[in-house]
Design a protein around this motif. Sequence first.
Motif, PDB file in Angstrom:
ATOM      1  N   ALA A  66      33.822  20.468  32.811  1.00  0.00           N
ATOM      2  CA  ALA A  66      33.020  21.384  32.903  1.00  0.00           C
ATOM      3  C   ALA A  66      34.154  22.586  32.844  1.00  0.00           C
ATOM      4  N   VAL A  67      35.490  22.491  33.059  1.00  0.00           N
ATOM      5  CA  VAL A  67      36.728  22.974  32.539  1.00  0.00           C
ATOM      6  C   VAL A  67      36.222  23.452  31.655  1.00  0.00           C
ATOM      7  N   LEU A  68      36.314  22.577  30.107  1.00  0.00           N
ATOM      8  CA  LEU A  68      36.528  22.834  28.975  1.00  0.00           C
ATOM      9  C   LEU A  68      35.438  23.986  28.946  1.00  0.00           C
ATOM     10  N   LYS A  69      34.038  23.542  29.000  1.00  0.00           N
ATOM     11  CA  LYS A  69      33.234  24.322  28.196  1.00  0.00           C
ATOM     12  C   LYS A  69      33.215  25.530  28.973  1.00  0.00           C
ATOM     13  N   ARG A  70      32.916  26.121  30.398  1.00  0.00           N
ATOM     14  CA  ARG A  70      33.271  27.329  30.318  1.00  0.00           C
ATOM     15  C   ARG A  70      34.873  28.071  29.599  1.00  0.00           C
ATOM     16  N   TYR A  71      35.395  27.032  29.335  1.00  0.00           N
ATOM     17  CA  TYR A  71      37.022  28.034  28.239  1.00  0.00           C
ATOM     18  C   TYR A  71      36.053  29.194  27.101  1.00  0.00           C
ATOM     19  N   ILE A  72      37.043  30.016  27.540  1.00  0.00           N
ATOM     20  CA  ILE A  72      36.630  31.188  26.412  1.00  0.00           C
ATOM     21  C   ILE A  72      38.221  31.533  26.092  1.00  0.00           C
ATOM     22  N   SER A  73      38.314  31.428  24.672  1.00  0.00           N
ATOM     23  CA  SER A  73      39.593  31.568  23.413  1.00  0.00           C
ATOM     24  C   SER A  73      39.541  33.401  24.187  1.00  0.00           C
ATOM     25  N   ILE A  74      40.851  33.599  23.884  1.00  0.00           N
ATOM     26  CA  ILE A  74      40.969  35.119  23.560  1.00  0.00           C
ATOM     27  C   ILE A  74      40.814  35.680  22.262  1.00  0.00           C
ATOM     28  N   TYR A  75      40.548  34.451  21.146  1.00  0.00           N
ATOM     29  CA  TYR A  75      39.699  35.240  20.035  1.00  0.00           C
ATOM     30  C   TYR A  75      38.278  35.458  20.392  1.00  0.00           C
ATOM     31  N   ASP A  76      37.602  34.998  21.403  1.00  0.00           N
ATOM     32  CA  ASP A  76      36.011  34.827  21.853  1.00  0.00           C
ATOM     33  C   ASP A  76      36.456  36.228  22.824  1.00  0.00           C
ATOM     34  N   ILE A  77      36.940  36.255  23.708  1.00  0.00           N
ATOM     35  CA  ILE A  77      37.196  37.364  24.156  1.00  0.00           C
ATOM     36  C   ILE A  77      37.475  38.893  23.266  1.00  0.00           C
ATOM     37  N   LYS A  78      38.514  38.667  22.184  1.00  0.00           N
ATOM     38  CA  LYS A  78      38.715  40.006  21.735  1.00  0.00           C
ATOM     39  C   LYS A  78      37.281  40.008  20.487  1.00  0.00           C
ATOM     40  N   ARG A  79      36.868  39.597  20.904  1.00  0.00           N
ATOM     41  CA  ARG A  79      35.220  39.692  19.514  1.00  0.00           C
ATOM     42  C   ARG A  79      34.540  40.472  20.436  1.00  0.00           C
ATOM     43  N   LEU A  80      34.047  39.606  21.858  1.00  0.00           N
ATOM     44  CA  LEU A  80      33.317  39.749  23.040  1.00  0.00           C
ATOM     45  C   LEU A  80      33.322  41.740  23.058  1.00  0.00           C
ATOM     46  N   MET A  81      34.998  41.674  23.552  1.00  0.00           N
ATOM     47  CA  MET A  81      34.651  43.503  23.618  1.00  0.00           C
ATOM     48  C   MET A  81      34.658  44.328  22.219  1.00  0.00           C
ATOM     49  N   ARG A  82      35.391  43.982  20.799  1.00  0.00           N
ATOM     50  CA  ARG A  82      34.818  44.675  20.464  1.00  0.00           C
ATOM     51  C   ARG A  82      33.776  45.289  19.397  1.00  0.00           C
ATOM     52  N   GLU A  83      32.660  44.149  19.788  1.00  0.00           N
ATOM     53  CA  GLU A  83      31.136  44.081  20.057  1.00  0.00           C
ATOM     54  C   GLU A  83      30.761  45.374  20.985  1.00  0.00           C
ATOM     55  N   ASN A  84      30.946  44.962  21.694  1.00  0.00           N
ATOM     56  CA  ASN A  84      30.995  46.037  22.951  1.00  0.00           C
ATOM     57  C   ASN A  84      31.366  47.474  23.217  1.00  0.00           C
ATOM     58  N   ASN A  85      32.128  47.816  22.337  1.00  0.00           N
ATOM     59  CA  ASN A  85      32.803  49.168  21.582  1.00  0.00           C
ATOM     60  C   ASN A  85      33.983  49.052  22.386  1.00  0.00           C
ATOM     61  N   PHE A  86      34.505  48.721  22.600  1.00  0.00           N
ATOM     62  CA  PHE A  86      35.655  48.668  23.880  1.00  0.00           C
ATOM     63  C   PHE A  86      36.917  48.537  22.370  1.00  0.00           C
ATOM     64  N   LYS A  87      38.242  49.178  22.897  1.00  0.00           N
ATOM     65  CA  LYS A  87      39.422  49.775  21.924  1.00  0.00           C
ATOM     66  C   LYS A  87      40.621  48.597  22.441  1.00  0.00           C
ATOM     67  N   LEU A  88      40.940  47.960  21.801  1.00  0.00           N
ATOM     68  CA  LEU A  88      42.197  47.393  22.169  1.00  0.00           C
ATOM     69  C   LEU A  88      43.738  48.390  22.127  1.00  0.00           C
TER      70      LEU A  88
END
Length: 109
Positions: A66-88
């Motif tokens: 269950a924990v592994l299923k919820r896991y989100i990688s840093i790369y996935d977080i960066k992708r989500l933020m980029r897709e929502n027009n947040f600037k790193l």
Amino acid sequence: IPYKNNFFDCIICSHGMHWFEHKEKIIHEIKRVLKKDGLIILLEQNFKKAIAYPFFAKESYLKKLAVLKRYISIYDIKRLMRENNFKLVREIKEKIDKNHKTIGLLYKK
């Protein structure tokens, strides 16, 4: 999130993204309640290294999955933020010990 649009100057999510089932909805809500030029600080553990760490040895196999299923990688977080027009703005990698690393991401709306 029960707040008005453009309410917060800064939002901090410390080691929480992997607990949310619908991460895309969370990012949309953060964007909605964050003021223009507002900041979001995301902290997450480099979970791939932590999976083999001994504290999982006492957990049941199903709970581990269950924990592994919820896991989100840093790369996935960066992708989500980029897709929502947040600037790193900044990325910080903090080594806690040989098996754990915390990644800090600072974004601007």
